[in-house]
Write a protein that holds these residues in place. Structure first.
Motif, mmCIF file in Angstrom:
data_model
loop_
_atom_site.group_PDB
_atom_site.id
_atom_site.type_symbol
_atom_site.label_atom_id
_atom_site.label_comp_id
_atom_site.label_asym_id
_atom_site.label_seq_id
_atom_site.Cartn_x
_atom_site.Cartn_y
_atom_site.Cartn_z
ATOM 1 N N ALA A 106 0.660 -1.330 -0.007
ATOM 2 C CA ALA A 106 -0.126 -0.081 -0.063
ATOM 3 C C ALA A 106 0.748 1.360 -0.057
ATOM 4 O O ALA A 106 0.397 2.198 -0.667
ATOM 5 C CB ALA A 106 -0.865 -0.143 1.349
ATOM 6 N N SER A 107 2.101 1.151 0.683
ATOM 7 C CA SER A 107 3.038 2.358 0.820
ATOM 8 C C SER A 107 3.481 2.567 -0.640
ATOM 9 O O SER A 107 3.732 3.847 -1.083
ATOM 10 C CB SER A 107 3.984 1.995 1.910
ATOM 11 N N PHE A 110 0.983 4.488 -2.803
ATOM 12 C CA PHE A 110 0.715 5.943 -2.105
ATOM 13 C C PHE A 110 2.005 6.823 -2.419
ATOM 14 O O PHE A 110 1.826 7.813 -2.980
ATOM 15 C CB PHE A 110 0.686 5.885 -0.582
ATOM 16 N N ARG A 151 -9.838 2.183 6.198
ATOM 17 C CA ARG A 151 -9.220 0.848 6.287
ATOM 18 C C ARG A 151 -10.283 -0.289 6.930
ATOM 19 O O ARG A 151 -10.380 -1.204 6.710
ATOM 20 C CB ARG A 151 -8.072 0.870 7.151
ATOM 21 N N ASN A 162 -5.703 3.174 -0.711
ATOM 22 C CA ASN A 162 -4.200 3.301 -1.037
ATOM 23 C C ASN A 162 -3.836 4.587 -1.769
ATOM 24 O O ASN A 162 -3.169 5.572 -1.593
ATOM 25 C CB ASN A 162 -3.677 2.336 -1.827
ATOM 26 N N THR A 179 -2.671 2.419 8.205
ATOM 27 C CA THR A 179 -2.950 1.379 7.343
ATOM 28 C C THR A 179 -2.497 0.137 8.132
ATOM 29 O O THR A 179 -3.375 -1.062 8.123
ATOM 30 C CB THR A 179 -1.947 1.317 5.962
#
Length: 243
Positions: A106-107, A110, A151, A162, A179
């Motif tokens: 997810a990071s 992002f 979330r 995301n 997250t």
């Protein structure tokens, strides 16, 4: 005149990571759906368990890397991967790997969005007034609560949760920890399903992912949603009273 293309090129390159993710996600949705499935897991069940018994660390690293790729490129099979984590590593180990890999993936989305389209859109939102400005201020006043809600609410697609925060200028630190914390309840449910996956396969059945919507499961998750939304509601009510 020759400087103009050179000035535009860095701007175009900033969008490249997000465009790459979107392209791979589109291609993967058509080409990998039949491979990242419970049928594939059933067919390779014995081989995976044998490899786990011989090289637990190697399998854990490989599983982690595959899960990160699935999430980072929004490929089909995230639910299958979560269940597989429980099947191979148990409830505690599977949940830890699922949460860590999903958070890293997810990071990646992002940061890819933030360096390109997100940076441009965030600047426009910062400079805007009226409705857009009020939305911006409201989001930033309740940033953590909104992130946790995105979330915790099962109806919010993971890809949206995301991408959207990056586009509106959410702080990466807040995105990261909300997250990791916010996906834990859902991760436990899917990992839990995976723990009993061997028995399901033995019966010739397919795992029932609708377990997430059972009252005894969705109830506590919705309770967490209410707790996350409560500060937002209180502030809105106080704001109206002051007006």
């Amino acid at each position: 005149m020759t400087a103009t293309p050179g000035e535009k090129r860095p701007g175009l390159l900033r969008h490249l990571p997000l465009l790459l993710i979107l392209c791979i996600a589109l291609v993967g949705s058509f080409t990998l759906r039949d491979y990242l499935s419970f049928d594939t897991l059933r067919e390779n069940r014995e081989a995976l368990l044998a490899f786990r018994d011989q090289n637990l660390v190697g399998l854990a690293v490989g599983f982690f890397a595959i899960y990160v790729i699935i999430v980072a490129f929004s490929l089909p099979g995230a639910a299958v991967a979560s269940v597989t984590g429980g099947f191979l590593f148990g409830l505690a180990g599977g949940t830890a790997l699922n949460v860590l890999a999903a958070t890293v993936g997810a990071s990646a989305i992002f940061l890819a969005a933030r360096t390109g389209l997100g940076a441009t859109l965030s600047r426009k939102i910062d400079a805007s007034e009226g409705t857009a400005g009020r939305i911006r201020d409201g989001l930033r006043d309740h940033e953590i609560n909104v992130l946790l809600l995105m979330r915790l609410v099962p109806a919010v697609p993971f890809f949206v949760a995301n991408l959207l925060p990056a586009l509106v200028g959410v702080k990466f630190g807040n995105f990261l920890w909300t997250t990791a914390i916010g996906i834990i309840p859902g991760a436990i449910v899917f990992t839990w399903i995976g723990v009993g996956l061997g028995e399901v396969f033995d019966r010739g059945e397919t795992p029932d992912l609708s377990l997430l919507w059972e009252p005894h499961i969705i109830g506590p998750i919705l309770g967490l949603c209410v707790l996350a939304a409560l500060p937002i509601v209180i502030r809105l009510v106080r704001g109206r009273k002051e007006i």
